[in-house]
Design an enzyme around this catalytic site. Structure first.
Site, PDB file in Angstrom:
ATOM      1  CG  PHE A 140      97.258 -16.680 -60.131  1.00  0.00           C
ATOM      2  CD1 PHE A 140      97.662 -16.306 -58.857  1.00  0.00           C
ATOM      3  CD2 PHE A 140      96.135 -16.075 -60.670  1.00  0.00           C
ATOM      4  CE1 PHE A 140      96.952 -15.358 -58.131  1.00  0.00           C
ATOM      5  CE2 PHE A 140      95.434 -15.127 -59.965  1.00  0.00           C
ATOM      6  CZ  PHE A 140      95.833 -14.765 -58.683  1.00  0.00           C
ATOM      7  CE  LYS A 141      93.382 -15.900 -57.329  1.00  0.00           C
ATOM      8  NZ  LYS A 141      91.971 -15.645 -57.134  1.00  0.00           N
TER       9      LYS A 141
END
Length: 738
Positions: A345-346
């Site tokens: 998700f980064k």
């Protein structure tokens, strides 16, 4: 030339023209009177010599809205179709279109626009004006272009009952929907401000929204930032005069007092109609609308922001939906956040932030970005900054500190493999909390940062989730997930959902809380921890206690965190922006290892949050169980959230589980969960073994390619010592910038 100039004599206010009450107010309360006068004058000087130019598809309501705005501002109104084209051609627009055809019509229409000269007016464009570049360049020079953004389905419905012989491009074989979709690219190219217009919104309301949007556009002073540790009553006049804007906080990262930046007036609110207007939008379209409202155009113009968003999400994600929502079982849905280049998700923030940063920083200084990671941030930030333009790479470099023995072998291979000429990874012989605390201390060490600036012309900046710009893209995907459920017919807009997020540094779950504040109907945010369950205890009791706690290495290393930095932003929010209280709490945590919330604040917190934790054994059991029943493989962090969701959800509404990473990144734990007896220690061999399962989702393409290239790449390792870290930083600056 077609001229319209505004002439409006200054209305002088004298004693004779004032009511006795106003005169009394002016004499007895000059400050209050000055505020009233300022308000009156600002409304009458909104335009000055500028024009407000309304743009949008046919049926958007430009003409009606323009007339209302003109009445409110007491200024001339020009409708391009009626007042310019038909007057110039001495015939109706529809007849002209029939006579000359599509291409010639656009050219003639553009010439008419080029001959228009107006000042201080409200101008309603035709739906096809934006397709003529020279005409738009001419009219935009002296105007603010406001895009009335109406959903296509609404336009289609409005135009059903109208004659459509004035719509340029409509012909046999080309539908109205095709025409509207084609024109969007031109509208997006020219607008300065977007105004969302839902289906049943009255023209009067749209006109007010236009005026509010123009006021915002002209006054960036409204959108400043403060530290979570600053107090309004305690701020000096010097601090108040030195305002910080989005571009400042992106580059500065951490406040000088050790706090985190937050918008002084909070986040923008969307109406239900505005959110519903985004139901049919793509992820990129949703991102642009949301981020435009969070980033003032004085910091990043809408056209540049659109370019950055398209660059971040257009081709770098393997799924066309970018952040798809997948049904798992029962009322549980997975928000898949791992389709970016580094499989976590980064990527959502770190494909975007480097371009925001490069745009915002001054050209006169070099910048070194400092990052601390518990795993996924490292490769994501390295990959993101490696995609900058070559000229930007020469003035922006990055060093990524990670716990040498506190990340998975594949995560470490990624961080080594993602190193570039301007980006390096440094392993630290400690845990993530040390790395994060060290970076905070370096930022607040004015002697060291001042030395780097004077000696090397280099400033330090942060790209961790402590940077405000990191949070904004995360708000987008939480909002988008809800809209996807509405679009799929799972819920109707307004129905609540719960969100469950594996949580360590509190950034991802804070973004969900921000989405809720902005109008997304989120009922509860469920905080899921592993064995490092300090947040679970805190949310349940109000006591944040690190005394006697040791960090435990787990199967979900990205949430192996004891000091959750972004919690500070949330406490600042529920404490009504009481910076003194926040300072007191976090100073106590730093000096004594604990703090306790007041009972009233704990009550507020528990209205938003519930929490639970999951053991390593239960995590692996969940992975095995889900794969056995669905053929889907969860990563270890998502499995933590799944276990906690099963325990805490009441099944009265859907629950969206944030799937924060691809299972490929944690192959040894996944293989163990799938009960593979012998596990090869080579990361590439582990991925090949997992691919043989033909599970959903398939092996991550980017991760596989990175591991193929990595081999046994080198990286630096240093001791857990502040002076050693600062020495590393100075050496890297010397090698790259000097």
């Amino acid at each position: 030339m077609f001229h319209i100039f505004q002439y409006q004599p200054l209305r002088l206010i004298t004693q004779n023209s004032l009511s006795s009450m106003c005169l009394k107010l002016m004499l007895s309360r000059p400050v209050a009177f000055a505020q009233i006068w300022k308000s009156w004058f600002s409304s009458h000087s909104l335009l000055g010599k500028k024009n407000i130019i309304l743009m949008g598809p046919p049926g958007a309501g430009k003409t009606t809205t323009g007339r209302i705005v003109g009445q409110k501002l007491d200024c001339p109104v020009i409708d391009i179709d009626d007042d310019v084209l038909e007057t110039t051609w001495n015939m109706s627009v529809s007849k002209k279109l029939r006579d000359v055809g599509y291409e010639e019509f656009l050219e003639e229409e553009g010439k008419a626009l080029l001959n228009l000269s107006a000042s201080g007016s409200v101008i309603s464009l035709s739906g096809s004006n934006p397709m003529h570049a020279a005409g738009m360049q001419h009219i935009k020079k002296n105007g603010i272009v406001v895009y009335l953004d109406v959903p296509t389905r609404v336009i289609m419905s409005r135009l059903k009952s109208k004659e459509m012989d004035r719509i340029v491009g409509l012909s046999p074989g080309i539908s109205l929907k095709d025409v509207l979709q084609f024109r969007k690219q031109f509208y997006k190219r020219w607008f300065d401000i977007r105004v969302l217009c839902g289906g049943d919104v009255a023209a009067e309301v749209v006109a007010e929204k236009v005026l509010d949007a123009v006021k915002r556009y002209q006054d960036s002073e409204l959108e400043t930032f403060v530290s979570t540790r600053s107090s309004r009553s305690g701020r000096s006049m010097e601090e108040d005069s030195h305002k910080l804007y989005f571009s400042d906080v992106v580059t500065q990262g951490l406040a000088l007092d050790g706090g985190l930046f937050v918008p002084e007036r909070g986040l923008p609110k969307f109406t239900a109609e505005e959110w519903q207007g985004l139901i049919e939008a793509t992820y990129i379209e949703r991102a642009q609308v949301i981020l435009e409202r969070c980033i003032h155009p004085a910091d990043i113009p809408a056209s540049k922001l659109a370019e950055i968003i398209e660059s971040a999400y257009g081709e770098n994600f393997s799924c066309s939906k970018v952040a798809p929502v997948r049904h798992l079982a029962g009322n549980q849905f997975l928000l898949e956040l791992f389709h970016g280049p580094t499989a976590s998700f980064k990527d959502f923030a770190l494909q975007l932030v480097p371009h925001l940063f490069a745009y915002c920083i001054p050209r006169s200084c070099n910048y070194l970005i400092l990052v601390a990671t518990s795993g996924d941030t490292g490769s994501a930030v390295l990959d993101g900054f490696s995609r900058l333009h070559d000229a930007d790479k020469q003035r922006i470099a990055l060093v990524n500190f990670f716990p040498e023995d506190g990340v998975s072998p594949i995560q470490k291979s990624q961080m080594i493999g993602c190193q570039k000429e301007n980006a390096w990874s440094v392993g630290v012989k400690s845990d993530f909390d040390f790395c994060q605390t060290a970076i905070k201390q370096i930022f607040t060490n004015s002697d060291f940062t001042g030395f780097l600036t004077v000696e090397y012309g280099t400033a330090l900046a942060a790209a961790n989730s402590i940077n405000w710009a990191r949070l904004l893209p995360q708000i987008v995907y939480h909002a988008s997930a809800y809209l996807d459920l509405v679009h799929q017919g799972i819920i109707s807009f307004g129905s609540p959902v719960d969100i469950c997020i594996p949580t360590g540094n509190f950034g991802n779950i804070l973004a969900a809380l921000y989405a809720k504040m902005m109008g997304i109907p989120i009922r509860k945010c469920i905080c899921a921890s592993n064995e490092n369950n300090v947040l679970t205890d805190f949310i349940r009791t109000g006591v944040y206690d690190l005394r006697g706690r040791k960090l435990i290495s787990s199967f979900s290393p990205a949430v192996d965190i004891l000091k959750s930095s972004n919690l500070e932003r949330y406490l600042h929010l529920i404490a009504n922006e009481d910076g003194q209280l926040v300072t007191q709490l976090f100073n106590q945590l730093e000096n004594q290892g604990h703090f306790q919330l007041r009972k009233d604040l704990l009550g507020k917190l528990q209205q938003d949050l519930v929490a639970g934790w999951c053991s390593g054994e239960d995590c692996l059991a969940a992975i095995h169980s889900v794969y056995s029943t669905t053929g889907y493989i969860l990563d270890t962090h998502t499995a933590v959230a799944k276990v906690v969701a099963d325990r805490l959800q009441d099944r009265t509404c859907p629950i969206i589980i944030s799937s924060t990473a691809h299972y490929s990144k944690f192959a040894p734990a996944i293989l163990r969960a799938l009960r593979i007896a012998e596990i090869n220690q080579n990361p590439l061999s582990q991925l090949h073994l997992l691919s043989s399962y033909s599970a959903l989702p398939p092996i991550h393409w980017g991760l596989l390619e990175t591991l193929k290239k990595t081999g046994n790449g080198d990286h630096q390792v240093c001791a857990a010592d502040m002076s050693v870290l600062m020495s590393h930083i100075e050496t890297l600056i010397q090698n790259h910038f000097m």
